[in-house]
Write a protein that holds these residues in place. Structure first.
Motif, PDB file in Angstrom:
ATOM      1  N   THR B 201       0.828  -1.548   0.196  1.00 20.04           N
ATOM      2  CA  THR B 201      -0.533  -0.048  -0.350  1.00 20.04           C
ATOM      3  C   THR B 201       1.267   1.547   0.312  1.00 20.04           C
ATOM      4  N   ILE B 202       2.292   1.565   0.849  1.00 22.26           N
ATOM      5  CA  ILE B 202       2.587   2.536   0.923  1.00 22.26           C
ATOM      6  C   ILE B 202       3.176   2.392  -0.851  1.00 22.26           C
ATOM      7  N   ILE B 203       4.151   1.533  -1.054  1.00 17.95           N
ATOM      8  CA  ILE B 203       4.311   1.472  -2.377  1.00 17.95           C
ATOM      9  C   ILE B 203       3.199   2.266  -3.363  1.00 17.95           C
ATOM     10  N   GLN B 204       2.186   1.257  -3.551  1.00 13.24           N
ATOM     11  CA  GLN B 204       1.072   2.332  -4.504  1.00 13.24           C
ATOM     12  C   GLN B 204       0.154   3.843  -3.700  1.00 13.24           C
ATOM     13  N   LEU B 232      -2.396   5.297   3.731  1.00 12.31           N
ATOM     14  CA  LEU B 232      -2.078   4.385   4.998  1.00 12.31           C
ATOM     15  C   LEU B 232      -3.584   4.032   5.860  1.00 12.31           C
ATOM     16  N   VAL B 233      -3.630   4.960   6.572  1.00  8.70           N
ATOM     17  CA  VAL B 233      -4.277   4.584   7.719  1.00  8.70           C
ATOM     18  C   VAL B 233      -5.410   3.769   6.836  1.00  8.70           C
ATOM     19  N   LEU B 234      -6.408   4.689   5.728  1.00 10.06           N
ATOM     20  CA  LEU B 234      -7.542   4.397   5.113  1.00 10.06           C
ATOM     21  C   LEU B 234      -7.142   2.742   4.299  1.00 10.06           C
ATOM     22  N   ALA B 235      -6.156   2.740   3.709  1.00 14.03           N
ATOM     23  CA  ALA B 235      -5.769   1.446   3.293  1.00 14.03           C
ATOM     24  C   ALA B 235      -6.126  -0.120   4.417  1.00 14.03           C
ATOM     25  N   PHE B 236      -5.869   0.713   5.484  1.00 12.34           N
ATOM     26  CA  PHE B 236      -5.466  -0.663   6.779  1.00 12.34           C
ATOM     27  C   PHE B 236      -6.996  -0.774   7.192  1.00 12.34           C
ATOM     28  N   VAL B 237      -7.833   0.521   6.952  1.00  7.43           N
ATOM     29  CA  VAL B 237      -9.653  -0.114   7.078  1.00  7.43           C
ATOM     30  C   VAL B 237      -9.643  -0.418   5.585  1.00  7.43           C
ATOM     31  N   ALA B 238      -9.187  -0.602   4.546  1.00  5.47           N
ATOM     32  CA  ALA B 238      -9.749  -1.213   3.205  1.00  5.47           C
ATOM     33  C   ALA B 238      -9.186  -2.805   3.332  1.00  5.47           C
ATOM     34  N   LEU B 239      -8.441  -2.875   4.181  1.00  2.00           N
ATOM     35  CA  LEU B 239      -7.784  -4.139   4.374  1.00  2.00           C
ATOM     36  C   LEU B 239      -8.435  -4.697   5.383  1.00  2.00           C
ATOM     37  N   SER B 240      -9.232  -4.078   6.724  1.00  2.00           N
ATOM     38  CA  SER B 240      -9.224  -5.368   7.241  1.00  2.00           C
ATOM     39  C   SER B 240     -10.805  -5.206   6.930  1.00  2.00           C
ATOM     40  N   LEU B 241     -11.668  -4.625   6.324  1.00  2.00           N
ATOM     41  CA  LEU B 241     -13.078  -5.094   6.104  1.00  2.00           C
ATOM     42  C   LEU B 241     -12.965  -5.675   4.878  1.00  2.00           C
ATOM     43  N   GLY B 242     -12.068  -5.743   3.933  1.00  2.00           N
ATOM     44  CA  GLY B 242     -12.040  -6.581   3.150  1.00  2.00           C
ATOM     45  C   GLY B 242     -12.190  -8.185   3.733  1.00  2.00           C
ATOM     46  N   MET B 243     -10.923  -8.308   4.695  1.00  2.39           N
ATOM     47  CA  MET B 243     -10.506  -9.337   5.126  1.00  2.39           C
ATOM     48  C   MET B 243     -11.660  -9.899   5.912  1.00  2.39           C
ATOM     49  N   LEU B 244     -12.521  -9.423   6.696  1.00  2.00           N
ATOM     50  CA  LEU B 244     -13.728  -8.888   7.384  1.00  2.00           C
ATOM     51  C   LEU B 244     -15.298 -10.049   6.668  1.00  2.00           C
ATOM     52  N   LEU B 245     -15.430  -8.791   5.550  1.00  3.20           N
ATOM     53  CA  LEU B 245     -16.480  -9.245   4.475  1.00  3.20           C
ATOM     54  C   LEU B 245     -15.996 -10.824   3.784  1.00  3.20           C
ATOM     55  N   SER B 246     -15.341 -10.828   3.370  1.00  4.96           N
ATOM     56  CA  SER B 246     -14.175 -12.117   3.032  1.00  4.96           C
ATOM     57  C   SER B 246     -15.465 -13.276   3.706  1.00  4.96           C
ATOM     58  N   THR B 247     -15.260 -13.321   4.764  1.00  5.51           N
ATOM     59  CA  THR B 247     -16.701 -14.004   5.591  1.00  5.51           C
ATOM     60  C   THR B 247     -17.573 -14.431   5.642  1.00  5.51           C
ATOM     61  N   PHE B 248     -18.323 -13.722   4.467  1.00  8.27           N
ATOM     62  CA  PHE B 248     -19.492 -13.068   4.225  1.00  8.27           C
ATOM     63  C   PHE B 248     -19.475 -13.325   2.380  1.00  8.27           C
ATOM     64  N   ALA B 249     -18.623 -14.056   1.709  1.00  9.93           N
ATOM     65  CA  ALA B 249     -18.517 -14.087   0.977  1.00  9.93           C
ATOM     66  C   ALA B 249     -18.042 -15.718   0.787  1.00  9.93           C
ATOM     67  N   ASN B 250     -18.574 -16.666  -0.921  1.00  9.59           N
ATOM     68  CA  ASN B 250     -18.049 -18.190  -1.101  1.00  9.59           C
ATOM     69  C   ASN B 250     -17.549 -18.256  -2.238  1.00  9.59           C
ATOM     70  N   ASN B 251     -17.158 -16.734  -2.323  1.00  9.09           N
ATOM     71  CA  ASN B 251     -16.460 -16.799  -4.175  1.00  9.09           C
ATOM     72  C   ASN B 251     -15.834 -15.797  -4.027  1.00  9.09           C
ATOM     73  N   GLU B 252     -15.066 -14.983  -4.899  1.00  3.17           N
ATOM     74  CA  GLU B 252     -14.240 -14.189  -5.569  1.00  3.17           C
ATOM     75  C   GLU B 252     -16.150 -12.960  -6.479  1.00  3.17           C
ATOM     76  N   LEU B 253     -17.048 -13.745  -6.966  1.00  3.03           N
ATOM     77  CA  LEU B 253     -17.660 -13.779  -7.568  1.00  3.03           C
ATOM     78  C   LEU B 253     -19.010 -12.643  -6.504  1.00  3.03           C
ATOM     79  N   GLN B 254     -18.584 -13.410  -5.435  1.00  4.57           N
ATOM     80  CA  GLN B 254     -19.988 -12.666  -3.974  1.00  4.57           C
ATOM     81  C   GLN B 254     -19.126 -11.510  -3.042  1.00  4.57           C
ATOM     82  N   MET B 255     -17.669 -11.906  -3.585  1.00  6.54           N
ATOM     83  CA  MET B 255     -16.584 -10.455  -3.132  1.00  6.54           C
ATOM     84  C   MET B 255     -17.113  -9.109  -3.694  1.00  6.54           C
ATOM     85  N   PHE B 256     -16.448  -9.424  -5.305  1.00  5.57           N
ATOM     86  CA  PHE B 256     -16.908  -8.352  -6.340  1.00  5.57           C
ATOM     87  C   PHE B 256     -18.378  -7.680  -5.777  1.00  5.57           C
ATOM     88  N   GLN B 257     -20.002  -8.533  -5.333  1.00  2.00           N
ATOM     89  CA  GLN B 257     -21.325  -7.986  -5.119  1.00  2.00           C
ATOM     90  C   GLN B 257     -20.161  -6.920  -4.147  1.00  2.00           C
TER      91      GLN B 257
END
Ligand SMILES: Nc1ncnc2c1ncn2[C@@H]1O[C@H](COP(=O)(O)OP(=O)(O)O)[C@@H](O)[C@H]1O
Ligand SMILES: [Mg+2]
Lengths: 243, 339
Positions: B201-204, B232-257
């Motif tokens: 994220t820092i590089i990005q 960086l802080v914003l990315a950490f929010v996105a990272l932790s939210l992404g990890m969390l919501l992946s719990t509620f997805a069964n596949n990549e398509l559901q992640m995109f939803q």
């Protein structure tokens, strides 16, 4: 006097209302190859996951090397090979191995030596630099086994380790299991293939969440007056249905 | 040690996955370039504060579509600083002086428009105020105003997507379970993910911000380091939210939803569109979207040259979001190992 390697004491496991295991008791006193035999859905994976410490028993208790599970420290002494291969496809075999080795606290020269040893043991030394997504099913299975062995655990739990492996290599793997036992490692191997049963020191027959019988292959055959494990299992299985 | 192993592994996976790297680093540059080329603003009704303005001029201004507000000089200055007013018209010894807030080119143009249309003869016709800018300046354009928000959106979007999908893969291909069959602590797992992704994220952010400022000539009044900190802080929010919501997805398509559910609303409320033009009964939503705080802080630094005193509130709220999501992640990992 030393504590038993494994003590399972009246264990039951329920997921919500569904009972997956009921009243399982089992003791392993000394290093041996213990086979958990039973059809798919019998509850083998659930039982070994509780031994590793990933699930908690609903009732009863499990002690490994004298320590009650789940216990984080104990996980260092346990080698676990899951039923489905859990590997990082983008990474090479070597990188996968190194990652898991580090999780078990290995580093430097010891890591390198152990990695070479286990890769050779499963016959993957020439494929170490290949990304795992190019591996065949059997190669992935072997790499999973190598990962379970990397930290030289005293207690090895293998969930259907020989699925998808050709007969020749399967024989070689069982030879390896025998060598490990001779070096003082205790192995629990689950299987739904009966012909592997003969290579175990003792067997536990499991079906519908119950441990139907437990003993050496010879004992089980004698008790049921049968000549093959397959027949023996059918006798026990039939009794299970009648109850 | 174990955390380092995780970090290293994540980096290796990235290095093997060239496409994801391209998505992370090059896609934002492409979109930013396009936006900078095509963007155009629409009409907006500015708020102008009046201090001691003669009534004929006020009457003339009322014919424009600006909101007018008569108030004291001190109060006018405060409201201008708080962005409640877009401009203040003052009369100093009979000479009109117009001070624009300046950080939003759409508002700037709308304010100046109100004055060029004064015309129509009479006393007001000759009024040509001296123009000052509180921030920015005449050359500040729409892209300068939106750029910082876009930067925040890109960092959030790509980190959310990539971390969500890679954590989802860990769940579905069993490696998460396998990793938790080792003596690794759940907290160590989350930390390893944070460091591994943090590095990328820092590089990005550095790449996107540098490209925007030096190649696309985006307005940059403040410090580059604050920009990196905020992203960086914003990315950490996105990272932790992404990890969390992946719990509620069964596949990549559901992640995109999750994109229309989680990302798009945030974009709407991030300040890309003026919040004043959004109905009151929905505008409160902006206060529960992390991107709103990230965008506010980035604009503060890049346009208004704010330092720590200007952004600590936003950074604090973002950190709080991340902490809550991290705690929830550590909790949901119990599903895989009851320890
Ligand atoms: N997490 C779970 N939640 C609900 N049911 C489960 C869960 N894990 C396993 N089961 C059920 O427990 C039974 C035994 O599964 P398993 O232990 O995987 O059997 P085996 O490994 O012998 O094939 C199956 O009916 C399975 O559906
Ligand atoms: Mg199973």
């Amino acid at each position: 006097m030393s504590r038993p390697v494994l003590e399972i004491d009246h264990v039951a496991k329920r997921f919500a209302a569904k009972t997956v295991l009921s009243d399982v008791s089992l003791t392993i006193d000394k290093p041996e190859i213990f086979g958990l035999l039973g059809p798919s859905g019998a509850g083998k994976t659930t039982l070994v996951k509780m031994i590793v410490g990933m699930e908690r028993p609903t009732e009863g208790s499990i002690h490994v090397l004298g320590v009650k599970v789940p216990n984080l420290k104990l996980m260092t002494d346990i080698g676990y090979m899951a039923q489905s291969d859990a590997l990082y496809g983008e990474l090479t075999a070597e990188e996968n191995l190194k990652f898991f080795a580090q999780l078990y606290g290995l580093s430097g020269k010891r890591l390198k030596e152990n990695a070479e040893r286990v890769l050779e043991l499963v016959g993957l030394q020439d494929d170490a630099k290949k990304p795992v997504q190019k591996f065949s099913g059997g190669m992935k299975r072997r790499l999973s086994l190598a990962i379970a062995l990397i930290h030289r655990p005293k207690f090895l739990i293998l969930d259907e380790p020989t699925v998808g492996i050709d007969p020749l290599l399967r024989k070689k793997l069982w030879d390896t299991f025998g060598e490990l036992k001779d070096n003082g490692v205790t192995l629990i191997v689950t299987s739904h293939v009966m012909d592997e049963a003969e290579r175990c020191d003792r067997l536990g027959l499991i079906r519908d969440g119950r441990l139907l019988a437990c003993g050496t292959p010879a004992e089980l055959k004698r008790a049921t007056q049968t000549t093959t494990m397959e027949e023996a299992f059918l006798v026990y299985g039939g009794m299970g249905d009648a109850r | 040690m174990r955390v380092k192993a995780l970090t290293e592994r994540i980096i290796r996976q990235f290095l093997w996955d060239k496409r994801t790297m391209a998505l992370l680093f090059l896609a934002p540059l492409l979109v930013l370039t396009l936006v900078s080329l095509i963007f155009n603003g629409d009409a907006y009704r500015p708020s102008i504060g009046l201090v001691d303005v003669p009534s004929p001029i006020q009457a003339a201004l009322e014919k424009s579509d600006a909101h007018l507000k008569t108030l004291s000089a001190a109060k006018a200055n405060d409201e201008l600083k708080d962005q409640k007013l877009d401009a203040v018209l003052k009369f100093e010894q009979g000479r009109p002086e117009l001070t624009l807030e300046g950080s939003d080119p759409t508002s700037n143009r709308a304010v100046l428009e109100a004055f060029t249309n004064l015309g129509g003869g009479g006393q007001a016709a000759g009024v040509k105020p001296v123009i000052h800018y509180l921030h920015g300046g005449k050359s500040l354009n729409n892209f300068d105003n939106f750029g910082p928000v876009l930067l925040g959106i890109f960092v959030f979007f790509f980190v959310f997507l990539i971390s969500g999908v890679s954590f989802l893969r860990e769940r579905t291909n069993g490696t998460l379970e396998r990793v938790l069959a080792s003596p690794l602590r759940r907290g160590e797992l989350v930390t390893g993910y944070f460091i591994g992704f943090g590095i990328f994220t820092i590089i990005q952010s550095a790449l996107i911000a540098a490209y925007s400022v030096y190649v696309l000539d985006l307005w940059m009044a403040g410090s580059f380091w604050y920009v990196l900190l905020i992203t960086l802080v914003l990315a950490f929010v996105a990272l932790s939210l992404g990890m969390l919501l992946s719990t509620f997805a069964n596949n990549e398509l559901q992640m995109f939803q999750f994109i229309p559910l989680v990302i798009v609303p945030q974009v709407f409320f991030s300040g890309l569109f003026k919040l004043e033009t959004i109905s009151d009964w929905v505008s409160w939503i902006s206060y529960v979207t992390p991107l709103y705080y990230g965008a506010d802080a980035l604009r503060g630094v890049m346009i208004r040259g704010e330092g720590w005193s200007g952004i600590w509130g936003d950074v604090g709220v973002l950190a709080l979001f991340a902490l809550v999501f991290i705690a929830l992640n550590v909790l949901t990992l119990r599903k895989y190992r009851k320890l």
